[in-house]
Design a protein around this motif. Structure first.
Motif, PDB file in Angstrom:
ATOM      1  N   ILE A 246       0.838  -1.200   0.000  1.00  0.00           N
ATOM      2  CA  ILE A 246       0.000   0.000   0.000  1.00  0.00           C
ATOM      3  C   ILE A 246       0.874   1.251   0.000  1.00  0.00           C
ATOM      4  CG2 ILE A 246      -0.314   0.444   2.483  1.00  0.00           C
ATOM      5  CD1 ILE A 246      -3.310   0.782   1.862  1.00  0.00           C
ATOM      6  N   GLY A 247       2.077   1.158   0.566  1.00  0.00           N
ATOM      7  CA  GLY A 247       3.014   2.274   0.470  1.00  0.00           C
ATOM      8  C   GLY A 247       3.448   2.498  -0.972  1.00  0.00           C
ATOM      9  N   ILE A 248       3.696   1.402  -1.703  1.00  0.00           N
ATOM     10  CA  ILE A 248       4.035   1.512  -3.126  1.00  0.00           C
ATOM     11  C   ILE A 248       2.879   2.152  -3.883  1.00  0.00           C
ATOM     12  CG2 ILE A 248       4.504   0.182  -5.217  1.00  0.00           C
ATOM     13  CD1 ILE A 248       6.014  -1.812  -3.470  1.00  0.00           C
TER      14      ILE A 248
ATOM     15  N   LEU B  26      -9.776  -2.351  -4.860  1.00  0.00           N
ATOM     16  CA  LEU B  26      -8.649  -1.473  -5.177  1.00  0.00           C
ATOM     17  C   LEU B  26      -7.980  -1.899  -6.475  1.00  0.00           C
ATOM     18  CD1 LEU B  26      -6.777   0.851  -4.371  1.00  0.00           C
ATOM     19  CD2 LEU B  26      -5.436  -0.795  -3.036  1.00  0.00           C
ATOM     20  N   THR B  27      -7.803  -3.203  -6.666  1.00  0.00           N
ATOM     21  CA  THR B  27      -7.196  -3.700  -7.905  1.00  0.00           C
ATOM     22  C   THR B  27      -8.057  -3.344  -9.110  1.00  0.00           C
ATOM     23  OG1 THR B  27      -6.170  -5.533  -6.706  1.00  0.00           O
ATOM     24  CG2 THR B  27      -6.366  -5.761  -9.101  1.00  0.00           C
ATOM     25  N   PHE B  28      -9.364  -3.505  -8.975  1.00  0.00           N
ATOM     26  CA  PHE B  28     -10.280  -3.146 -10.066  1.00  0.00           C
ATOM     27  C   PHE B  28     -10.165  -1.659 -10.398  1.00  0.00           C
ATOM     28  CE2 PHE B  28     -14.568  -1.679 -11.373  1.00  0.00           C
ATOM     29  CZ  PHE B  28     -14.653  -2.371 -12.596  1.00  0.00           C
ATOM     30  N   GLY B  29     -10.074  -0.829  -9.352  1.00  0.00           N
ATOM     31  CA  GLY B  29      -9.949   0.606  -9.591  1.00  0.00           C
ATOM     32  C   GLY B  29      -8.657   0.965 -10.290  1.00  0.00           C
TER      33      GLY B  29
ATOM     34  N   MET C  90      -1.452  -6.899  -3.216  1.00  0.00           N
ATOM     35  CA  MET C  90      -2.264  -6.878  -2.006  1.00  0.00           C
ATOM     36  C   MET C  90      -3.379  -7.910  -2.075  1.00  0.00           C
ATOM     37  SD  MET C  90      -2.583  -2.818  -1.116  1.00  0.00           S
ATOM     38  CE  MET C  90      -3.478  -3.182   0.385  1.00  0.00           C
ATOM     39  N   THR C  91      -3.979  -8.059  -3.267  1.00  0.00           N
ATOM     40  CA  THR C  91      -5.045  -9.049  -3.418  1.00  0.00           C
ATOM     41  C   THR C  91      -4.515 -10.460  -3.206  1.00  0.00           C
ATOM     42  OG1 THR C  91      -6.261  -7.625  -4.962  1.00  0.00           O
ATOM     43  CG2 THR C  91      -6.770  -9.972  -5.008  1.00  0.00           C
ATOM     44  N   LEU C  92      -3.364 -10.764  -3.776  1.00  0.00           N
ATOM     45  CA  LEU C  92      -2.770 -12.092  -3.589  1.00  0.00           C
ATOM     46  C   LEU C  92      -2.445 -12.344  -2.112  1.00  0.00           C
ATOM     47  CD1 LEU C  92      -0.374 -12.256  -6.686  1.00  0.00           C
ATOM     48  CD2 LEU C  92      -2.556 -13.448  -6.373  1.00  0.00           C
ATOM     49  N   GLN C  93      -1.909 -11.331  -1.458  1.00  0.00           N
ATOM     50  CA  GLN C  93      -1.610 -11.485  -0.030  1.00  0.00           C
ATOM     51  C   GLN C  93      -2.882 -11.643   0.785  1.00  0.00           C
ATOM     52  OE1 GLN C  93       1.974  -8.991   1.399  1.00  0.00           O
ATOM     53  NE2 GLN C  93       1.274  -7.908  -0.420  1.00  0.00           N
TER      54      GLN C  93
END
Length: 391
Positions: free
Chosen positions: A200-202, A262-265, A354-357
């Motif tokens: 999320i920092g990235i 978030l990934t979709f966005g 993030m989704t994978l994690q």
């Protein structure tokens, strides 16, 4: 506010962004390394004992940096000064999160999500108002005032927090062994949360550069500010709504849903063809951030023993800062290579990670793990934490 003040102040005195970047980089690196150590002192000796001397040292470090800048010192000395300021920054966010955990975890753990949603809203307001205030002062020729204001807010609010003894978590009785602390902070759930904070920092770092580059590329550099404001306002509303109620879905499921959104966005970013379109998309990406930032400390609270909880919060913050710093350079290279969408590719990659994690989290964050479920005392015995793994 402090890091941005350093950029304005060093640039105004040296005339180069390279020097400003070096000093700011030293500040960020020193803070990332020093934050967990200050948090460890807070866990070991208690916040009310640790905060006052830390705040005094921070004020002296800021004074030293201002003196070096006023004396037109060499860039190497400015870098050292920036490092001293960063290494002494009081970690008020981690200290506040530890207080919420101490207050609510014994019998009101279900309210932690609401408490941390409130924290995320306050943070969003700070990130919306603080940079604008510092930039306004610097643009008016008062760059020093921005630095002094930032330091004053840190010192006086920190002193006020130190006086609130009733909400301060107790110091670790007897202290945990170093080996026990390391096991607490290197267990699977904490490492997963560090990975999420890094990602999320990235996202944050790449988004800041990419949105600005997109606005400039479309001949509307002034649109970057309103786009960021729309994203922040969307996040404020989402954080408020999220904290208003208790959601039926399990917390790991909430984490997965938010990261998928978030990934979709971020994928929609590749379809925008105007600043207006980008403004519409950041409504979605911005809305996912405060709930995510509320979930991370909830998971941390449920998996880490109280004796090292502040350290865990500080390590997560350091992971986010490291991700943001590295993303600025990475997205800049991507934008120079293939344009603004190169920067959006970095944000999409971070969101996908993030989704994978989060998929891993469906398993890891649902049950307690031995390294996180016990703290090792000096006797070699174990103490169960007040709360078990998230169910």
């Amino acid at each position: 506010m402090t890091s941005l003040s350093i950029v304005w102040l060093v640039h105004s005195r040296t005339g180069t962004f390279s020097a400003a970047g070096l000093v700011t980089g030293a500040f960020a690196l020193s803070e990332a390394l020093g934050a967990p150590q200050l948090a460890r002192l807070a866990d070991r000796f208690g916040q009310t004992r640790m905060l006052p001397p830390t705040l005094v040292v921070h004020a002296l470090a800021v004074t030293a940096l201002l003196s070096l800048i006023a004396a037109d010192a060499d860039a190497a000395f400015l870098v050292v000064g920036g490092g001293l300021v960063g290494g002494t920054v009081p970690q008020l966010g981690a200290l506040s999160a530890a207080r919420w955990a101490a207050l609510l975890r014994p019998g009101r753990a279900a309210e932690l999500a609401t408490a941390f949603a409130l924290e995320s809203i306050v943070n969003a307001v700070a990130f919306l108002v603080g940079p604008a205030l510092v930039s306004g002062l610097a643009a008016a020729g008062h760059a020093v005032a921005g630095m002094v204001l930032a330091a004053s807010l840190s010192v006086f609010s920190g002193l006020f927090l130190a006086t609130q003894r009733l909400t301060a978590p107790p110091a670790a009785s007897g202290g945990a062994e170093d080996a026990g602390e390391k096991r607490q902070l290197l267990c699977g759930p904490v490492l997963l949360l560090m990975g999420l904070n890094l990602a999320i920092g990235i996202f944050f770092g790449a988004m800041q550069v990419s949105v600005t580059a997109f606005a400039v590329d479309y001949g509307a550099p002034g649109a970057a500010g309103p786009i960021f404001a729309v994203s922040s306002c969307s996040g404020l509303l989402a954080g408020w709504v999220y904290g208003l109620r208790r959601w039926r879905a399990a917390l790991p499921v909430q984490l997965l849903v938010l990261t998928v959104a978030l990934t979709f966005g971020t994928l929609l970013l590749f379809t925008v063809a105007s600043p207006l379109g980008l403004g519409l998309v950041v409504v979605l990406t911005g809305a996912t951030i405060p709930p995510l930032l509320a979930l991370f400390p909830v998971f941390t609270t449920s998996t880490v023993h109280q004796a090292v909880l502040t350290q865990a919060f500080a390590w997560l913050g350091s992971a986010g800062a490291a991700g943001s710093a590295s993303a600025a350079a990475l997205s800049g290279w991507a934008i120079d290579s293939i344009g603004p969408r190169g920067g959006f590719a970095v944000t999409a990659t971070a969101a996908a990670a993030m989704t994978l994690q989060s998929l891993v989290g469906l398993h890891v964050l649902r049950r307690p793990h031995t390294p996180c479920a016990a703290a090792v005392t000096r006797d070699g015995d174990t103490q169960n934490p007040p709360a078990r793994g998230v169910r």
